[in-house]
Design an enzyme around this catalytic site. Structure first.
Site, PDB file in Angstrom:
ATOM      1  N   LYS A 117      51.629  49.128  38.441  1.00 47.14           N
ATOM      2  CA  LYS A 117      50.268  49.256  38.984  1.00 47.14           C
ATOM      3  C   LYS A 117      50.236  50.063  40.280  1.00 47.14           C
ATOM      4  O   LYS A 117      49.170  50.516  40.695  1.00 47.14           O
ATOM      5  CB  LYS A 117      49.628  47.890  39.195  1.00 47.14           C
ATOM      6  CG  LYS A 117      50.250  47.017  40.250  1.00 47.14           C
ATOM      7  CD  LYS A 117      49.559  45.665  40.311  1.00 47.14           C
ATOM      8  CE  LYS A 117      50.190  44.724  41.308  1.00 47.14           C
ATOM      9  NZ  LYS A 117      50.103  45.205  42.699  1.00 47.14           N
ATOM     10  N   ASP A 118      51.393  50.245  40.920  1.00 49.56           N
ATOM     11  CA  ASP A 118      51.459  51.054  42.139  1.00 49.56           C
ATOM     12  C   ASP A 118      51.612  52.544  41.842  1.00 49.56           C
ATOM     13  O   ASP A 118      51.521  53.368  42.761  1.00 49.56           O
ATOM     14  CB  ASP A 118      52.640  50.619  43.016  1.00 49.56           C
ATOM     15  CG  ASP A 118      52.464  49.222  43.590  1.00 49.56           C
ATOM     16  OD1 ASP A 118      51.310  48.779  43.733  1.00 49.56           O
ATOM     17  OD2 ASP A 118      53.484  48.573  43.896  1.00 49.56           O
ATOM     18  N   ARG A 149      38.920  46.074  43.017  1.00 45.51           N
ATOM     19  CA  ARG A 149      38.757  45.749  41.594  1.00 45.51           C
ATOM     20  C   ARG A 149      38.484  44.265  41.416  1.00 45.51           C
ATOM     21  O   ARG A 149      37.552  43.860  40.709  1.00 45.51           O
ATOM     22  CB  ARG A 149      40.020  46.162  40.827  1.00 45.51           C
ATOM     23  CG  ARG A 149      40.062  45.685  39.375  1.00 45.51           C
ATOM     24  CD  ARG A 149      41.445  45.886  38.771  1.00 45.51           C
ATOM     25  NE  ARG A 149      42.475  45.170  39.504  1.00 45.51           N
ATOM     26  CZ  ARG A 149      42.745  43.880  39.343  1.00 45.51           C
ATOM     27  NH1 ARG A 149      42.049  43.154  38.486  1.00 45.51           N
ATOM     28  NH2 ARG A 149      43.716  43.302  40.036  1.00 45.51           N
ATOM     29  N   ARG A 150      39.308  43.451  42.059  1.00 44.72           N
ATOM     30  CA  ARG A 150      39.108  42.007  41.958  1.00 44.72           C
ATOM     31  C   ARG A 150      37.794  41.593  42.615  1.00 44.72           C
ATOM     32  O   ARG A 150      37.023  40.819  42.043  1.00 44.72           O
ATOM     33  CB  ARG A 150      40.283  41.270  42.619  1.00 44.72           C
ATOM     34  CG  ARG A 150      41.575  41.366  41.845  1.00 44.72           C
ATOM     35  CD  ARG A 150      42.746  40.810  42.636  1.00 44.72           C
ATOM     36  NE  ARG A 150      43.982  40.837  41.849  1.00 44.72           N
ATOM     37  CZ  ARG A 150      45.193  40.910  42.377  1.00 44.72           C
ATOM     38  NH1 ARG A 150      45.344  40.970  43.686  1.00 44.72           N
ATOM     39  NH2 ARG A 150      46.270  40.942  41.594  1.00 44.72           N
ATOM     40  N   ARG A 163      45.800  40.798  52.992  1.00 42.58           N
ATOM     41  CA  ARG A 163      46.946  41.677  52.764  1.00 42.58           C
ATOM     42  C   ARG A 163      48.234  40.909  53.002  1.00 42.58           C
ATOM     43  O   ARG A 163      48.242  39.839  53.582  1.00 42.58           O
ATOM     44  CB  ARG A 163      46.902  42.888  53.721  1.00 42.58           C
ATOM     45  CG  ARG A 163      45.841  43.932  53.442  1.00 42.58           C
ATOM     46  CD  ARG A 163      46.134  44.845  52.281  1.00 42.58           C
ATOM     47  NE  ARG A 163      47.486  45.375  52.217  1.00 42.58           N
ATOM     48  CZ  ARG A 163      47.948  46.431  52.897  1.00 42.58           C
ATOM     49  NH1 ARG A 163      47.141  47.076  53.708  1.00 42.58           N
ATOM     50  NH2 ARG A 163      49.182  46.857  52.735  1.00 42.58           N
ATOM     51  N   ARG A 178      50.475  35.734  51.665  1.00 39.36           N
ATOM     52  CA  ARG A 178      49.126  35.404  51.171  1.00 39.36           C
ATOM     53  C   ARG A 178      48.991  33.912  50.872  1.00 39.36           C
ATOM     54  O   ARG A 178      47.949  33.319  51.134  1.00 39.36           O
ATOM     55  CB  ARG A 178      48.813  36.232  49.922  1.00 39.36           C
ATOM     56  CG  ARG A 178      48.810  37.727  50.182  1.00 39.36           C
ATOM     57  CD  ARG A 178      48.358  38.498  48.975  1.00 39.36           C
ATOM     58  NE  ARG A 178      48.812  39.874  49.017  1.00 39.36           N
ATOM     59  CZ  ARG A 178      48.378  40.839  48.234  1.00 39.36           C
ATOM     60  NH1 ARG A 178      47.441  40.576  47.346  1.00 39.36           N
ATOM     61  NH2 ARG A 178      48.855  42.059  48.326  1.00 39.36           N
ATOM     62  N   CYS A 186      42.558  53.618  45.048  1.00 35.22           N
ATOM     63  CA  CYS A 186      42.203  52.250  45.430  1.00 35.22           C
ATOM     64  C   CYS A 186      40.845  52.169  46.130  1.00 35.22           C
ATOM     65  O   CYS A 186      40.433  51.096  46.551  1.00 35.22           O
ATOM     66  CB  CYS A 186      43.290  51.658  46.324  1.00 35.22           C
ATOM     67  SG  CYS A 186      43.694  52.663  47.760  1.00 35.22           S
TER      68      CYS A 186
END
Length: 308
Positions: free
Chosen positions: A81-82, A129-130, A147, A153, A240
């Site tokens: 995904k990166d 997105r989330r 972050r 987190r 992003c």
């Protein structure tokens, strides 16, 4: 066997993923000697702002890709995904291992599920997105930036008065922390990021020995799914700064693909579904469908805003 160096980010998750890849290779090729090279990326250095404000693509891979091009490492392990849809000339994704669960998970402080969160609950995520999809499903929620590495987190969930946070199931699973998840979010609520749950093992395109060695880790179904998702992302030329999600599944010689493009505030959420037997064509088809639905204007507006 030659001495091999693998490039990776230095987070606990990145190292866990890289160690898994190395152990798989060492079990297939006994006596293989792999040394890990930890590399700090731009995305790792800038933690005080959200990724959408940092801007650019490849925030977690560029420095590692440069090490490959400079021949200071022989291969690299990335979270798929990166990876931007386009990569530097001279590099290839030599292997895509079998994918972990690509979905997002909710971790709440008191064990409540997404639907049970109280009105106005504070949910932590720095992913547009989330955030866009959560707002579309629950406009009453307060989405706050979050972050840091997974363990950071999780700690912030307790320390910063959050009611819940959203993380990728794959990362929690690889760290052995999936028991912390309260709920795996349905893709009807939150379509994952393109490539989420998959690894990208990258090397130089002219290193035939390395390509042959890494081929042992290839998982065909995952590769087909990722090809569809990345073609979708590439056509949209998304980064992003725009909420974009893509989720492909391969069954019985057919790839199905769900796609989403939204506005950063979550007020507009464009979704569609398609299936076919050619992953790249499917990804392009999904992108065209969403562009026609209004994604073209969303993307143009965001890019215009970034210029100002």
């Amino acid at each position: 066997m030659r001495h091999i160096k693998v490039g990776t980010r230095q987070s606990s998750l990145a190292l866990t993923q890289t160690n898994w890849v190395c152990s798989q290779l060492e079990s297939i090729y006994p006596g293989l000697n792999i040394e890990t090279e930890k590399i700090v990326t731009k995305g790792d250095r800038i933690l005080e702002v959200t990724l959408s404000k940092v801007g650019g693509k490849g925030l977690f891979v560029k420095e590692i890709e440069q090490a490959l091009l400079d021949k200071t490492v022989d291969f690299a392990v990335h979270s798929m995904k990166d990876m931007p849809a386009e990569m530097p000339e001279g590099l290839i994704i030599a292997a895509v291992p079998e994918r972990e669960d690509p979905r997002d998970v909710l971790i709440s402080r008191d064990g409540r599920t997404f639907s049970e969160l109280p009105k106005g609950a504070k949910v932590g995520t720095s992913s547009l997105r989330r955030a866009a999809q959560l707002k579309a499903a629950r406009p009453d929620l307060e989405i706050l930036p979050l972050r840091g590495n997974i363990d950071t987190r999780l700690r912030k969930l307790e320390e910063e008065g959050l009611d819940a946070i959203i993380l990728a199931a794959a990362g929690l699973s690889r760290m052995g922390w999936l028991n912390r998840a309260t709920e795996r979010l349905s893709v009807d609520i939150c379509i994952p990021a393109v490539g989420q749950g998959a690894l990208a093992i990258q090397c130089r395109a002219d290193d035939e020995d390395m390509i042959d060695l890494l081929a042992a880790l290839e998982h065909q179904a995952t590769r087909l799914e990722v090809r569809a998702e990345r073609a979708f992302l590439g056509k949209l030329n998304g980064g992003c700064q725009v909420p974009i999600g893509g989720y492909a599944e391969y069954h019985d010689q057919t790839v199905s693909l769900r796609g989403i493009v939204g506005t950063p505030d979550g007020e507009t959420l464009l979704k569609d579904f398609a299936e076919g037997d050619n992953p790249e064509e499917l990804g392009l088809l999904m992108a065209e469908k969403l562009l026609e639905k209004g994604a073209r204007k969303i993307l143009a507006d965001v890019r215009e805003e970034l210029k100002s």
